[in-house]
Design an enzyme around this catalytic site. Structure first.
Site, PDB file in Angstrom:
ATOM      1  CE  LYS A 123      84.924  -1.218  65.184  1.00  0.00           C
ATOM      2  NZ  LYS A 123      83.645  -1.220  64.476  1.00  0.00           N
ATOM      3  CG  HIS A 126      84.294   6.319  61.592  1.00  0.00           C
ATOM      4  ND1 HIS A 126      83.202   7.066  61.220  1.00  0.00           N
ATOM      5  CD2 HIS A 126      83.810   5.215  62.190  1.00  0.00           C
ATOM      6  CE1 HIS A 126      82.112   6.437  61.572  1.00  0.00           C
ATOM      7  NE2 HIS A 126      82.450   5.317  62.179  1.00  0.00           N
ATOM      8  CG  HIS A 129      82.452   8.348  65.466  1.00  0.00           C
ATOM      9  ND1 HIS A 129      83.296   7.335  65.104  1.00  0.00           N
ATOM     10  CD2 HIS A 129      81.301   7.769  65.874  1.00  0.00           C
ATOM     11  CE1 HIS A 129      82.668   6.175  65.289  1.00  0.00           C
ATOM     12  NE2 HIS A 129      81.466   6.414  65.754  1.00  0.00           N
TER      13      HIS A 129
HETATM   14  N1  ARG Z   1      79.156   4.170  68.988  1.00  0.00           N
HETATM   15  C1  ARG Z   1      78.139   4.099  67.973  1.00  0.00           C
HETATM   16  C2  ARG Z   1      78.779   3.915  66.614  1.00  0.00           C
HETATM   17  O1  ARG Z   1      79.870   4.364  66.392  1.00  0.00           O
HETATM   18  C3  ARG Z   1      77.277   5.319  67.925  1.00  0.00           C
HETATM   19  C4  ARG Z   1      76.448   5.547  69.163  1.00  0.00           C
HETATM   20  C5  ARG Z   1      75.355   6.510  68.953  1.00  0.00           C
HETATM   21  N2  ARG Z   1      74.593   6.741  70.131  1.00  0.00           N
HETATM   22  C6  ARG Z   1      73.730   5.897  70.675  1.00  0.00           C
HETATM   23  N3  ARG Z   1      73.140   6.222  71.784  1.00  0.00           N
HETATM   24  N4  ARG Z   1      73.472   4.750  70.102  1.00  0.00           N
HETATM   25  O2  ARG Z   1      78.177   3.321  65.737  1.00  0.00           O
END
Ligand code: ARG
Length: 566
Positions: A123, A126, A129
């Site tokens: 994706k 966003h 992030h």
């Molecule tokens: N990729 C995940 C999301 O966008 C966030 C990851 C955060 N870091 C982790 N170690 N879980 O929801």
């Protein structure tokens, strides 16, 4: 400035017998009362006296403190530092340490791991992030300043059933999109189309599932090759945004990186004797950790692993590899439960280092466009957001300062800086409402306002140096007596950096920098810097240079550029 506080504490300790480290020195509520205050309440018990009586007595009996005078007001002892001594100490320290002022080596030998940014590849990155990237990078810089070894890890979301769907979508419609040049937009279009068409197409659904099964099986064929390609293309695109934000990572490790360690991770948790099988899935019951907490799922019925399984593998690895003193996850508040569950699993395993793992959560960034959904294709592309900020800044600069050299570079610094500053302004747990007029205003509590203040100080110094003033020579510090408030503010910077790191709260720096700019601007309106009086001008110039250094330093922690002209 700390030497004065140390002297005050030593004198208080000598007079009361208290351990100096237990003595709390504060800023007085009313700055006209003094520079530092000691509330006498904590001594009431041991000394068996009322706090105002203790204050009055101590004011009499306290031994002389060099450069510091004392007075009792009610239950408080208030201290005032000699103005010349204050200026010499604060400005002298800033001159001596330059950009390093505000830092320390309290973190030497200690390691902080910071999980930040972590977008999902299937994706577009966003705004959540974006916040994680901006807040996480600022937190990392704070710990860097304090001498910690920091390890920033971008935990890319590059694994999960959605990748099966994307591979299936590329197989069918890959020719309709420009994956090579516009990967993020192309993948979004494919993602949306998949969810549209799958409603009436069971075969498509099955193709997606089959592709993910193949991916998880480890088979090195067409599916894996396609997955790899889309991962690489997306990362390349994300890197453009990171470059604009000035953010780099020590490690970019997607969830897939932990694949080889998943079996060992599950085995380790099973060996701890805390797992059970529930409806065919492997789970860890957490109801004893926290009332009503949902169990943590390690393996689904079909044997596939989950987000949490991969996070546990990553966490074990981070502990083994870095032996961290702290491991911070800069992730939105909507994942609170997930991180409580991770810590719950560690707690049930009897691993006391779970206490060193912290979810550094944050609120939502609300854009004027309203709530967005990836599935429907309603997203804000971050590059477009930054472009818009840059273009607006360019327009404002052209209006205010048409002669500016390098206007393009500075517009990028101001536009991107405005977005970053705005994001870091409020406590991170609060939601941020994005209002273009507010973000880019040159007045008020904004990035451009701080940058503009900085540029103005830089310009004063340029002019002064051109006129032959020396800002590094001898200074009569007593001439800065009228700038006590500013000096105290500058002197507090190291404490702010330490506190902001401890709380993983960059907004403490943002608020500080705004207050410093406000005070600097009002001092500057009242006091002419370049006068016929050389000694006075020199003293004032050193103050301007010190303030410029600290503003630039604060901005650099936040990840905002400090142009010398704008
Ligand atoms: N990729 C995940 C999301 O966008 C966030 C990851 C955060 N870091 C982790 N170690 N879980 O929801």
């Amino acid at each position: 400035m700390n030497e004065f506080i140390d002297r005050i504490k030593a004198a208080l300790a000598a007079a009361t017998g208290a351990d100096p480290v237990t003595l709390k020195i504060e800023a007085p509520r009313d700055p006209s009362l003094g520079d530092f205050a000691f509330p006498c309440f904590p001594l009431a018990k041991t000394l068996r006296k009322a706090p105002p009586a203790i204050a009055a007595e101590l004011a009499q009996n306290l031994g002389a403190i060099p450069d510091v005078s004392v007075e009792a007001t009610g239950p408080y002892l208030n201290f005032r530092v000699d103005r010349g001594a204050l200026a010499a100490s604060v400005v002298g320290a800033i001159q001596a340490q330059g950009d390093a002022y505000g830092g320390s080596d309290e973190g030497r030998g200690k390691t902080v791991v910071i999980d930040l940014s972590s977008p999902n590849i299937a994706k577009p990155m966003h705004v959540g992030h974006l916040r994680s990237t901006i807040i996480g990078a600022a937190v990392q810089r704070l710990f860097d300043r304090l001498g910690y070894t920091t390890v920033g890890i971008n935990h890319i979301g590059d694994w999960g059933s959605q990748f099966g769907k994307l591979v299936a979508a590329i197989d069918r419609w890959g020719a309709d999109v420009d994956l090579e040049n516009e990967p993020i937009r192309a993948l979004l279009a494919l993602y949306v189309r998949f969810h549209e068409e799958v409603k009436n197409d069971p075969e498509l659904e099955e193709a997606g599932k089959a592709a993910f099964r193949e991916l998880e099986s480890g088979e090195d064929g067409h599916v894996r090759a396609t997955w790899k390609r889309l991962t690489e293309l997306s990362l390349r695109e994300f890197d453009k945004i990171y470059a604009r934000l000035g953010v780099t990572f020590d490690h970019v490790r997607g969830e897939a990186y932990y694949e080889p360690y998943l079996d060992a991770t599950v085995e380790r948790i099973v060996a701890a004797g805390i797992t059970e099988v529930s409806e065919g899935a492997l789970i860890v019951d957490l109801s004893g950790v926290e009332k009503n907490m949902a169990p943590c799922l390690l393996r689904k019925t079909d044997g596939t692993t989950l987000y949490a399984t991969r996070d546990l593998a990553a966490l074990f690895m981070r502990q083994d590899e870095f032996e961290f003193d702290r491991c911070l996850y800069v992730v939105g508040g909507e994942q609170r439960l997930h991180f409580r569950q991770l810590k719950g699993v560690l707690a049930r395993m009897g691993l006391d280092w779970q206490e060193r793992v912290t979810h550094v959560d944050f609120g939502l960034l609300r854009l004027p466009e309203g709530k967005l959904s990836t599935r429907e294709g309603k997203v804000v592309f971050l590059d477009e957001l930054l472009d818009k900020a840059r273009n607006e800044a360019e327009r404002i600069i052209a209006e205010k300062n048409p002669e500016l050299a390098n206007a393009e570079t500075i517009a990028e610094q101001v536009g991107v800086g405005a977005v970053v500053f705005h994001d870091l302004k409020k406590e991170r747990v609060k939601d941020v409402v994005f209002d273009w007029n507010e973000v880019l205003s040159f007045e008020g509590e904004t990035g451009p306002y701080v940058q503009y203040t900085h540029a103005r100080l830089a310009s004063i110094l340029r002019k002064a140096r051109a006129k032959g003033f020396d800002t590094e020579g001898e200074v009569d510090w007593s001439l800065l007596a009228d700038a006590a408030e500013l000096l105290l503010r500058l002197g507090r910077f190291p404490g702010i950096v330490a506190s902001a790191a401890e709380h993983a709260e960059p907004s403490e720096v943002t608020v500080y920098v705004l207050e410093l700019c406000r005070e600097m601007n009002s001092w500057y309106v009242k006091n002419k810097v370049l006068t016929d009086d050389v000694a006075l001008s020199t003293a004032r110039l050193t103050l301007v240079a010190a303030a410029q250094t600290v503003i630039a330093s604060g901005l650099s922690i936040l990840g905002v550029a400090a142009p010398a002209e704008m």
